[in-house]
Design a protein around this motif. Sequence first.
Motif, PDB file in Angstrom:
ATOM      1  N   ASP A  79       0.823  -1.225   0.000  1.00 40.99           N
ATOM      2  CA  ASP A  79       0.000   0.000   0.000  1.00 40.99           C
ATOM      3  C   ASP A  79       0.854   1.272   0.000  1.00 40.99           C
ATOM      4  N   GLU A  80       2.139   1.129  -0.294  1.00 52.46           N
ATOM      5  CA  GLU A  80       2.996   2.315  -0.411  1.00 52.46           C
ATOM      6  C   GLU A  80       3.313   2.583  -1.880  1.00 52.46           C
ATOM      7  N   ILE A  81       3.680   3.830  -2.181  1.00 59.33           N
ATOM      8  CA  ILE A  81       4.192   4.169  -3.512  1.00 59.33           C
ATOM      9  C   ILE A  81       5.715   4.145  -3.456  1.00 59.33           C
TER      10      ILE A  81
ATOM     11  N   PHE B 116       2.743   1.539  -7.304  1.00 56.49           N
ATOM     12  CA  PHE B 116       2.087   1.213  -6.026  1.00 56.49           C
ATOM     13  C   PHE B 116       2.340  -0.260  -5.695  1.00 56.49           C
TER      14      PHE B 116
ATOM     15  N   TYR C 248       1.121  -3.465  -4.360  1.00 57.38           N
ATOM     16  CA  TYR C 248      -0.166  -4.029  -3.948  1.00 57.38           C
ATOM     17  C   TYR C 248      -0.055  -5.436  -3.376  1.00 57.38           C
TER      18      TYR C 248
ATOM     19  N   GLN D 115      -5.886   2.390  -5.757  1.00 56.50           N
ATOM     20  CA  GLN D 115      -5.189   3.002  -4.622  1.00 56.50           C
ATOM     21  C   GLN D 115      -3.931   3.756  -5.039  1.00 56.50           C
TER      22      GLN D 115
ATOM     23  N   LYS E 118      -3.178   7.305  -3.393  1.00 56.21           N
ATOM     24  CA  LYS E 118      -1.901   7.645  -2.741  1.00 56.21           C
ATOM     25  C   LYS E 118      -1.256   8.874  -3.390  1.00 56.21           C
TER      26      LYS E 118
ATOM     27  N   ALA F 206      -2.860  11.777  -1.909  1.00 56.31           N
ATOM     28  CA  ALA F 206      -2.367  11.992  -0.538  1.00 56.31           C
ATOM     29  C   ALA F 206      -1.016  12.709  -0.550  1.00 56.31           C
ATOM     30  N   MET F 207      -0.211  12.458  -1.612  1.00 56.16           N
ATOM     31  CA  MET F 207       1.087  13.119  -1.722  1.00 56.16           C
ATOM     32  C   MET F 207       0.943  14.585  -2.156  1.00 56.16           C
TER      33      MET F 207
ATOM     34  N   TYR G  67      -3.212  13.881   3.552  1.00 60.23           N
ATOM     35  CA  TYR G  67      -2.094  13.315   4.316  1.00 60.23           C
ATOM     36  C   TYR G  67      -2.311  13.505   5.814  1.00 60.23           C
TER      37      TYR G  67
END
Length: 497
Positions: free
Chosen positions: A133-135, A179, A181, A200, A204, A207-208, A214
């Motif tokens: 779940d991170e980029i 991303f 996953y 997602q 993300k 969010a950035m 964020y």
Amino acid sequence: MELLHVADVVAREKSIDRDEVLTAMEQAIQKAGRSKYGHEHDIRAYINRKSGDIELRRYRQIVETVEDEATQLDAKDAAKRWPDKKVGDFVIDDLPPIDFGRIAAQTAKQVIVQKVREAERHRQFEEYKDRVDEIVNGSVKRVEYGNVTVDLGRAEGVIRRDELLPREHFKVGDRVRAFIYDVREEPRGPQIFLSRAHGQFMAKLFAMEVPEIYDGIIEIKSVARDPGSRAKIAVLSKDSSIDPVGACVGMRGSRVQAVVGELQGEKIDIIPWSSDAATFVVNALAPAEVAKVVLDDTQNRIEVVVPDDQLSLAIGRRGQNVRLASMLTGWDIDILTEAEESERRQEETKQRSELFMEALDVDDVIAHLLVAEGFRQVEEIGYTPLDELAEIEGFDEGVAGELQERALRWLEERDRLLTERYKELGVADDLAALEALTPAILVKLGETGVKTLDDLADLAGDELVEILGEKTISLDDANALIMQARAHWFEDEEKKA
């Protein structure tokens, strides 16, 4: 000391523990020792962690009955030479250091390389399993059959062809953002699966770009994407003074344009989320205007009526707009024009009026009055409280009582005929005894060959919905009914047990 120096260098280069490298070296020396002295022997190697000295030893266990002379010693013989040893203890003999030949050295190198690679893979998995779940950013290492392998620095990730944006092509050396996953440990090592098409990934990116997301002031409630073409994102502000849509768009569209640029020009609709399903669906269908909404909670379906000139806009090119709205809201959306809805309403009114005229033996005026009051079935007239029926304009208690009596007589006659029919079809009494099954349902089941409890129990939920129709039964109710039919199977098993 030379061995310790090599271990330090390898550990630094591969970012793994020094002790793991030394353990790999010990196993390599051990393998070479067994090649020299015989594979049947239990030979173990140990590298002193301070001096770097190699110790090679043969282990033999003391046993009552010897089965393998190479690794075991008879307890009686051992007692003469080593009185302090008992059964189960090991006798350890030091062996002279090995002078590595060319083949032994090559074998040792292979073992070390293999063990170091395994340790490196384990380190990669441990590092990235918590980063789902991170980029991440990386550079393209190679492209094979459309699949892109990305160098992430201390590991490699893969973007499969179907996880790339359409018409997106990368060359070796290109910088890429993706991303994570999924991270899975597989026989060939940990696999880090990356995506640029995942919903997602877009969330993300927002969010950035949007500090309010964020910081948790604005929440992304749901995302729907047609990768590379169009997307919808539903946002909710936890602070009433902040407009979630405006915050995501940014000054002169700067924030949303940054995301659009990363997604190769994908058009993004930012939708205000609402806890009211009807409002949310209307928002999600933007830019189309909606005239009317009808919800059906049981089927998780929503009917949307739009002006005739808004139909193509609501549906979108190849149904894209309504499909994304459905994904975003979680509702199945049916779109009708006002003309279609009017025509259908007239047809439904006509059908219900004809039903009431036949069942209750009344003229079209009374039948239309009942339809206008919202009555759809004869059952509703038969079981509605008498005083409610009497409140209809033009009715009194006498008229209401007569209508209700006629409705009950018609229902009784209908059920009698249906009961005769399902009995003719051979529907078993134990199936007919299930409370949820009306005579009409039993006839439908009988006509499709479902005539016993076991026949019903053998069905899947979706099969039962297909037989009876979505308007008659929901999937959850179908599954519950099938489990009820299976109850006697479990009772029989308990009796046998």
